[in-house]
Design a protein around this motif. Structure first.
Motif, PDB file in Angstrom:
ATOM      1  N   ASP A  33       1.946 -33.333 -24.898  1.00 20.46           N
ATOM      2  CA  ASP A  33       1.625 -33.192 -26.323  1.00 20.46           C
ATOM      3  C   ASP A  33       1.311 -34.526 -26.980  1.00 20.46           C
ATOM      4  O   ASP A  33       0.601 -34.582 -27.984  1.00 20.46           O
ATOM      5  CB  ASP A  33       2.788 -32.510 -27.065  1.00 20.46           C
ATOM      6  CG  ASP A  33       2.947 -31.051 -26.656  1.00 20.46           C
ATOM      7  OD1 ASP A  33       1.948 -30.462 -26.203  1.00 20.46           O
ATOM      8  OD2 ASP A  33       4.068 -30.517 -26.775  1.00 20.46           O
ATOM      9  N   THR A  36      -2.920 -37.284 -26.589  1.00 21.18           N
ATOM     10  CA  THR A  36      -4.037 -37.655 -27.473  1.00 21.18           C
ATOM     11  C   THR A  36      -3.723 -38.921 -28.257  1.00 21.18           C
ATOM     12  O   THR A  36      -4.555 -39.833 -28.355  1.00 21.18           O
ATOM     13  CB  THR A  36      -4.368 -36.505 -28.442  1.00 21.18           C
ATOM     14  OG1 THR A  36      -4.757 -35.359 -27.681  1.00 21.18           O
ATOM     15  CG2 THR A  36      -5.482 -36.895 -29.391  1.00 21.18           C
ATOM     16  N   LEU A  39      -4.012 -41.997 -26.047  1.00 27.95           N
ATOM     17  CA  LEU A  39      -5.400 -42.326 -25.703  1.00 27.95           C
ATOM     18  C   LEU A  39      -6.144 -42.917 -26.889  1.00 27.95           C
ATOM     19  O   LEU A  39      -7.037 -43.761 -26.716  1.00 27.95           O
ATOM     20  CB  LEU A  39      -6.124 -41.069 -25.198  1.00 27.95           C
ATOM     21  CG  LEU A  39      -5.643 -40.533 -23.844  1.00 27.95           C
ATOM     22  CD1 LEU A  39      -6.236 -39.152 -23.573  1.00 27.95           C
ATOM     23  CD2 LEU A  39      -6.011 -41.490 -22.715  1.00 27.95           C
ATOM     24  N   GLU A  40      -5.812 -42.469 -28.084  1.00 25.13           N
ATOM     25  CA  GLU A  40      -6.438 -43.027 -29.286  1.00 25.13           C
ATOM     26  C   GLU A  40      -5.981 -44.465 -29.523  1.00 25.13           C
ATOM     27  O   GLU A  40      -6.748 -45.291 -30.044  1.00 25.13           O
ATOM     28  CB  GLU A  40      -6.097 -42.171 -30.506  1.00 25.13           C
ATOM     29  CG  GLU A  40      -6.810 -40.826 -30.532  1.00 25.13           C
ATOM     30  CD  GLU A  40      -6.304 -39.928 -31.656  1.00 25.13           C
ATOM     31  OE1 GLU A  40      -5.346 -40.338 -32.345  1.00 25.13           O
ATOM     32  OE2 GLU A  40      -6.865 -38.844 -31.836  1.00 25.13           O
ATOM     33  N   PRO A  73     -11.344 -33.049 -23.666  1.00 23.50           N
ATOM     34  CA  PRO A  73     -10.861 -33.818 -24.832  1.00 23.50           C
ATOM     35  C   PRO A  73     -10.393 -35.222 -24.455  1.00 23.50           C
ATOM     36  O   PRO A  73     -10.499 -36.148 -25.250  1.00 23.50           O
ATOM     37  CB  PRO A  73      -9.701 -32.962 -25.362  1.00 23.50           C
ATOM     38  CG  PRO A  73      -9.984 -31.583 -24.870  1.00 23.50           C
ATOM     39  CD  PRO A  73     -10.629 -31.764 -23.529  1.00 23.50           C
ATOM     40  N   ILE A  74      -9.870 -35.372 -23.236  1.00 18.83           N
ATOM     41  CA  ILE A  74      -9.442 -36.687 -22.757  1.00 18.83           C
ATOM     42  C   ILE A  74     -10.654 -37.593 -22.593  1.00 18.83           C
ATOM     43  O   ILE A  74     -10.668 -38.745 -23.041  1.00 18.83           O
ATOM     44  CB  ILE A  74      -8.682 -36.548 -21.410  1.00 18.83           C
ATOM     45  CG1 ILE A  74      -7.374 -35.771 -21.620  1.00 18.83           C
ATOM     46  CG2 ILE A  74      -8.429 -37.911 -20.779  1.00 18.83           C
ATOM     47  CD1 ILE A  74      -6.671 -35.376 -20.335  1.00 18.83           C
ATOM     48  N   GLN A  76     -13.527 -37.276 -24.012  1.00 22.39           N
ATOM     49  CA  GLN A  76     -14.168 -37.558 -25.298  1.00 22.39           C
ATOM     50  C   GLN A  76     -13.584 -38.811 -25.937  1.00 22.39           C
ATOM     51  O   GLN A  76     -14.289 -39.600 -26.563  1.00 22.39           O
ATOM     52  CB  GLN A  76     -13.996 -36.368 -26.244  1.00 22.39           C
ATOM     53  CG  GLN A  76     -14.885 -35.181 -25.904  1.00 22.39           C
ATOM     54  CD  GLN A  76     -14.499 -33.957 -26.686  1.00 22.39           C
ATOM     55  OE1 GLN A  76     -14.183 -34.055 -27.863  1.00 22.39           O
ATOM     56  NE2 GLN A  76     -14.523 -32.806 -26.054  1.00 22.39           N
ATOM     57  N   LEU A  77     -12.274 -39.005 -25.749  1.00 26.38           N
ATOM     58  CA  LEU A  77     -11.608 -40.188 -26.297  1.00 26.38           C
ATOM     59  C   LEU A  77     -11.780 -41.406 -25.391  1.00 26.38           C
ATOM     60  O   LEU A  77     -11.980 -42.519 -25.868  1.00 26.38           O
ATOM     61  CB  LEU A  77     -10.116 -39.899 -26.503  1.00 26.38           C
ATOM     62  CG  LEU A  77      -9.785 -38.879 -27.594  1.00 26.38           C
ATOM     63  CD1 LEU A  77      -8.313 -38.475 -27.515  1.00 26.38           C
ATOM     64  CD2 LEU A  77     -10.091 -39.442 -28.973  1.00 26.38           C
ATOM     65  N   PRO A 351     -11.063 -38.869 -35.279  1.00 26.81           N
ATOM     66  CA  PRO A 351     -10.682 -38.091 -34.093  1.00 26.81           C
ATOM     67  C   PRO A 351     -10.814 -36.579 -34.282  1.00 26.81           C
ATOM     68  O   PRO A 351     -11.160 -35.856 -33.338  1.00 26.81           O
ATOM     69  CB  PRO A 351      -9.214 -38.482 -33.868  1.00 26.81           C
ATOM     70  CG  PRO A 351      -9.088 -39.833 -34.483  1.00 26.81           C
ATOM     71  CD  PRO A 351     -10.014 -39.840 -35.656  1.00 26.81           C
ATOM     72  N   THR A 352     -10.523 -36.066 -35.495  1.00 27.00           N
ATOM     73  CA  THR A 352     -10.671 -34.624 -35.742  1.00 27.00           C
ATOM     74  C   THR A 352     -12.121 -34.191 -35.585  1.00 27.00           C
ATOM     75  O   THR A 352     -12.404 -33.102 -35.077  1.00 27.00           O
ATOM     76  CB  THR A 352     -10.182 -34.273 -37.164  1.00 27.00           C
ATOM     77  OG1 THR A 352      -8.808 -34.665 -37.294  1.00 27.00           O
ATOM     78  CG2 THR A 352     -10.297 -32.778 -37.441  1.00 27.00           C
ATOM     79  N   LYS A 355     -12.971 -34.093 -31.843  1.00 25.58           N
ATOM     80  CA  LYS A 355     -12.370 -32.905 -31.228  1.00 25.58           C
ATOM     81  C   LYS A 355     -13.190 -31.659 -31.551  1.00 25.58           C
ATOM     82  O   LYS A 355     -13.468 -30.837 -30.678  1.00 25.58           O
ATOM     83  CB  LYS A 355     -10.933 -32.731 -31.724  1.00 25.58           C
ATOM     84  CG  LYS A 355     -10.180 -31.595 -31.033  1.00 25.58           C
ATOM     85  CD  LYS A 355      -8.726 -31.558 -31.475  1.00 25.58           C
ATOM     86  CE  LYS A 355      -7.961 -30.457 -30.750  1.00 25.58           C
ATOM     87  NZ  LYS A 355      -6.549 -30.380 -31.194  1.00 25.58           N
TER      88      LYS A 355
END
Length: 471
Positions: A33, A36, A39-40, A73-74, A76-77, A351-352, A355
């Motif tokens: 959880d 994210t 990673l950010e 999603p991983i 993408q970051l 980030p939103t 996503k």
């Protein structure tokens, strides 16, 4: 020092990984959880993820498609991060599915320190080899297009490899794929990297030309060939002599035009409409379609012999929803282009937003993405593309909402006031965008006077002109 992010459940496994990586690696431990947020915050190069640490929900059942839902999603970051999954002895099929979805490898429990050292060394050496191959690939491309052909998608890498193979030849190419996938751009890349690069590149959208004018546009006409033909006109194939002609939506060609195109492909010969002289042209044909030409030949709508001539070297472009790991780079490219020609600089994306972009279906593909980013660029007032600059339903469809940040160190009255301002600003921006800056309509829908609307616009720094060119 290499950066490792590790998501695992068992304490004894943590010790094996820690000792296996040793002091030469920077190690960070996280829950699934919390992945994210980590990673950010940091540019990790490697991710170890134990399947037992992933919540056992239906969404995360371990097949290829659902591994993609976890991995995308991983990426993408952190587009270049290498993922290694850790499985139990009865999860071999899951490990294979993870690799098919893009993980570099999998490890089976129980693990030893030597296995950790071996896999990290193997992945690192693979990275070096991959970098060398990427460098060699890049040498083929002209300098100003190298950013365009950057991709993390395996299927797009194959597409660009095919372009490298066919571009130096004179072979006809058939580009297939959904609308908006970039077929016209690929046609230009083929021309730019051929030995015809210094000659004409002529683009023709066959579906946009009326049937009655199509032959004249492509092959030219003689004076008096039909009513209104007051002088001789050269056709596109004559103008493109020595260069490349791109026939977009080639499936819409009339039967008569199909016959003439076949003659050019076979013999390099054609006649102008109303003419008797046979003319010769040396032109390379790149055609594109979003239709199933093979099925059209079966249905009698497209000539089989022409299809076989065009289909010598087919290249199929994947839709954007199958290459979402490229979305961050595409957004970056669009923003750079807009900043170069626009009056403001936007360098970041919330980030939103990233996503939501990754979860969207993209029926309009890259063209739809570019239009959406351009609209957001026009509306955005800060140096970061925020959710407020996108249509509200873009986030609602994906179960995402634009968040209002709350600082609990402030008094409740101040937090309430800041929250209302944030909602008001978001509402006003979306309202003006939908009505393209029309003050009367916007005020009427909001249930306020035009004077009140002008006051709010002044408060938040909005000008109606900024919304008139929105998409």
């Amino acid at each position: 020092m290499r950066e490792f992010l590790i998501v695992c459940k068992a304490n004894d496994l943590k010790k094996v990984i820690r000792d296996g990586l040793g002091n030469s690696a920077n190690q960070k431990w996280a829950t699934f959880d919390g992945l994210t947020a980590c990673l950010e915050a940091e540019p990790y190069e490697y991710l170890f993820i134990e399947l037992a640490a992933i919540p056992a929900t239906e969404k995360h059942s371990f097949c290829k498609e659902n591994f993609r839902a976890i991995f995308d999603p991983i990426w993408q970051l952190r587009p270049s991060i290498k993922i290694i999954v850790i499985i139990s002895s009865d999860q071999i099929q899951a490990g294979i599915a993870a690799v098919k979805a893009g993980a570099v490898s999998y490890l089976k429990l129980p693990l030893s320190q030597e296995e950790i050292r071996f896999i990290t060394r193997d992945v690192y050496e693979g990275q070096i080899l991959e970098s060398e191959l990427d460098y060699l690939r890049e040498q083929f491309w002209e300098a100003d297009v190298r950013e365009i052909v950057r991709t993390r998608c395996a299927s797009m890498k194959k597409v660009y490899d095919l372009v490298q193979s066919v571009a130096p030849t004179r072979t006809a190419v058939l580009l297939t794929g959904e609308t908006g996938t970039g077929k016209s751009l690929l046609a230009k890349l083929i021309h730019r990297h051929s030995n015809r690069r210094d000659a004409q590149f002529i683009s023709v959208h066959c579906g946009a030309i009326p049937d009655t004018l199509l032959e004249s546009e492509l092959f030219g006409h003689e004076k008096g060939a039909f009513t209104g033909a007051i002088r001789r006109k050269m056709g596109k194939f004559e103008i493109a002599n020595g260069g490349t002609i791109f026939l977009d939506e080639v499936g819409t060609l009339t039967p008569a035009a199909q016959v003439k195109l076949l003659m050019i492909l076979q013999e390099g010969l054609f006649e102008r409409v109303g003419g008797e002289a046979t003319l010769k042209t040396d032109v390379r044909v790149v055609a594109a379609t979003n239709a199933d030409l093979k099925q059209m030949t079966e249905d009698g709508l497209f000539r089989k012999d022409l299809f076989y001539r065009l289909n010598v070297f087919p290249i199929d472009l994947p839709p954007l929803r199958e290459r979402i790991q490229d979305i961050p780079h595409l957004v970056e490219s669009f923003l750079k282009k807009m900043c170069d020609f626009g009056s403001k600089t936007i360098q970041h994306v919330h980030p939103t937003v990233i996503k939501a972009l990754g979860m969207y279906n993209w029926s309009g593909n890259i063209r739809e993405l570019e239009n959406l980013i351009e609209r957001a660029y026009i509306l955005e007032q800060s140096d970061t593309l925020t959710p407020e600059s996108f249509p509200a339903d873009f986030f609602e469809e994906e179960g995402l909402t634009a968040e209002v940040s709350i600082d609990t160190s402030h008094a409740l009255s101040q937090v309430r006031a800041e929250g209302i301002e944030e909602i008001e600003r978001h509402y006003l921006k979306d309202l003006l965008a939908r009505h393209k800056g029309r003050i009367n309509r916007s005020a009427e829908e909001a249930g306020i006077t035009t004077r009140q609307l002008h006051k709010l616009m002044k408060k938040y720094g909005y000008r109606k002109e900024a919304f008139k060119s929105g998409h």
